[in-house]
Design a protein around this motif. Sequence first.
Motif, mmCIF file in Angstrom:
data_model
loop_
_atom_site.group_PDB
_atom_site.id
_atom_site.type_symbol
_atom_site.label_atom_id
_atom_site.label_comp_id
_atom_site.label_asym_id
_atom_site.label_seq_id
_atom_site.Cartn_x
_atom_site.Cartn_y
_atom_site.Cartn_z
ATOM 1 N N GLY A 136 0.695 -1.078 -0.142
ATOM 2 C CA GLY A 136 -0.158 0.050 0.084
ATOM 3 C C GLY A 136 0.721 1.384 -0.007
ATOM 4 N N LEU A 137 0.110 2.358 -0.064
ATOM 5 C CA LEU A 137 0.757 3.627 0.012
ATOM 6 C C LEU A 137 1.763 3.894 1.126
ATOM 7 C CD1 LEU A 137 0.094 6.060 -1.845
ATOM 8 C CD2 LEU A 137 -1.065 7.308 -0.012
ATOM 9 N N ARG A 182 -11.286 -2.543 -0.108
ATOM 10 C CA ARG A 182 -12.396 -2.915 0.958
ATOM 11 C C ARG A 182 -12.003 -4.238 1.981
ATOM 12 N NH1 ARG A 182 -15.958 -1.383 -3.428
ATOM 13 N NH2 ARG A 182 -16.334 -3.489 -3.903
ATOM 14 N N VAL A 183 -11.378 -4.972 1.168
ATOM 15 C CA VAL A 183 -11.092 -6.253 1.893
ATOM 16 C C VAL A 183 -9.633 -6.201 2.682
ATOM 17 C CG1 VAL A 183 -12.635 -7.609 0.720
ATOM 18 C CG2 VAL A 183 -10.066 -7.635 0.096
ATOM 19 N N ASP A 184 -8.900 -5.047 2.242
ATOM 20 C CA ASP A 184 -7.565 -4.908 2.576
ATOM 21 C C ASP A 184 -7.211 -3.431 2.580
ATOM 22 O OD1 ASP A 184 -4.869 -4.802 3.237
ATOM 23 O OD2 ASP A 184 -4.092 -6.632 1.908
ATOM 24 N N GLN A 185 -7.436 -2.917 3.709
ATOM 25 C CA GLN A 185 -7.349 -1.343 3.950
ATOM 26 C C GLN A 185 -6.050 -0.849 3.715
ATOM 27 O OE1 GLN A 185 -9.369 -0.970 7.950
ATOM 28 N NE2 GLN A 185 -10.887 0.104 6.584
ATOM 29 N N ARG A 186 -4.971 -1.599 3.530
ATOM 30 C CA ARG A 186 -3.551 -1.150 3.075
ATOM 31 C C ARG A 186 -3.822 -0.281 1.743
ATOM 32 N NH1 ARG A 186 0.146 -5.935 3.922
ATOM 33 N NH2 ARG A 186 -1.520 -6.792 2.904
ATOM 34 N N ALA A 191 -7.453 5.035 4.426
ATOM 35 C CA ALA A 191 -7.273 4.197 5.699
ATOM 36 C C ALA A 191 -5.632 3.895 5.823
ATOM 37 C CB ALA A 191 -7.900 2.818 5.256
ATOM 38 N N ALA A 192 -4.913 4.104 4.793
ATOM 39 C CA ALA A 192 -3.519 3.669 4.896
ATOM 40 C C ALA A 192 -2.935 4.703 5.674
ATOM 41 C CB ALA A 192 -2.668 3.355 3.771
#
Length: 483
Positions: A136-137, A182-186, A191-192
């Motif tokens: 993720g970011l 939606r299933v992996d907020q990373r 959210a990240a």
Amino acid sequence: MNNRRKIRTRRGALLAAIVVLAVACGLLIGRSGGGPGRLLPAGGGVEGTFDPLAYAPAREREFEAAAAAGLSHVIYAKSPGGVLAAARRTAAFRPAIEAAARTGPIDADTLEAIVMLESSGRPDVVAGTDPSAAAGLTQIVAQTGTGLLGMRIDLPASRRLGARIAAATPGAAAVLRARRARVDQRFDPAAALAATERYLTIARGVFGRDDLAVESYHMGIGNLETAIRRYAGGGSTDPVKDVVARGDLTYARLYVDSTPLVHPAAYAWLAALGDDSATYLWRVGAAREVMRLYRTDPAGLARQAALQTAAASAELALRPPGTTPVLADAGAVAAAARAGGLVGLPASAPKLGLAGDPRLLLAPDALAAALYMAGAVRGIAPASAPLELTAGTRGADELVAASRASGGRADRDALHATGYAFDVARSYATPAEALALQFILDRLQALGVIAWERHARIIHVVAGPRASLVRGVLGRAGSSGSG
């Protein structure tokens, strides 16, 4: 983001062994028995020793800025698509970054720098092939995300969607990415970013300082706490933020003041972590400066990018073409020596741990940097052979021929025609000598004094303007002739 327990690297373990050797030989400060002003690079400059790069509270800002500049090359050289593209991608998330920064202790510019450093502004990037790793970011590890930060991370679903995204058309991939977020907020940027600020809030509570909190984002809270307690000594069981407050312990102090000769237990721990953990805060500072230039001076950023990527090190950023006179031929080299712009090795050089052809010439600052390096190697690994200089200053017209004739012991770098470049033989009496040289190369680069690169038989070094800080080494070495 790397908050897992780290496995000590082989290099780190060997560096730790150097520390043990230094202790056994009685080389630690306060036990050396040296006279007043004895040169001891990396010795902290205390108890009768001389170290022009020793940590002092008044130099805090200087060291922070120098470290950010000294460690910026990797950002320019390795940003996907180039640093300008990476900065542009990162800047697109500025509104979300500012929103997240309002909920935590770390300001938006620093959070933006973390994004730049961790992902180059790519919200879907995964470190490796499996999303259990950093993703993720802001590159959050799955275990940290669920166990510490309360994120929703369904790894099986994330894996399935990742495989489908890789095989999908662009339009279908966009839909699948939204589902994965939606299933992996990373993979959800907002959210990240919020989770990163939650981590930094937790770390700020543990350490009581913003700089330590940011450093822990890569190093991990537990690893940084261990380094701090080793630095402080005494076996205190007080909360680590009390240890930090009592010792007025900044990360600059911990990093600069921990060497194989000073606070060796802390140094050994930091060195053994590997993966550049100990320099994370400085690289965040470098990324922050990139983003500042992107907004305020994009042309300046483009110029800096051109310099940083034109060589294998930051040497052209330290000595940009056109800012340092080039010596065209042997006559110009001789004239520079007569004028004092080039000097030869002092007669005492071998005793100080530096060897080379007595006809070899360098600018005074470059010679001082070489003597400082040699003194550090000799101090850390006392069984070392003298550090051998294999190439110094030549006229620009003879660089290529001299390099060809050297058998790999000199390169053809154009900065050899300025006086600020020298080559060091990769020939060591002991493994400890090689690792001591590696330490001082890394440390001088991190302090913005030199740039360096490794070749098959030599280390190529360029002394930057901050090498003037160690010029006092020349006076300690005795007068140097023109060769």
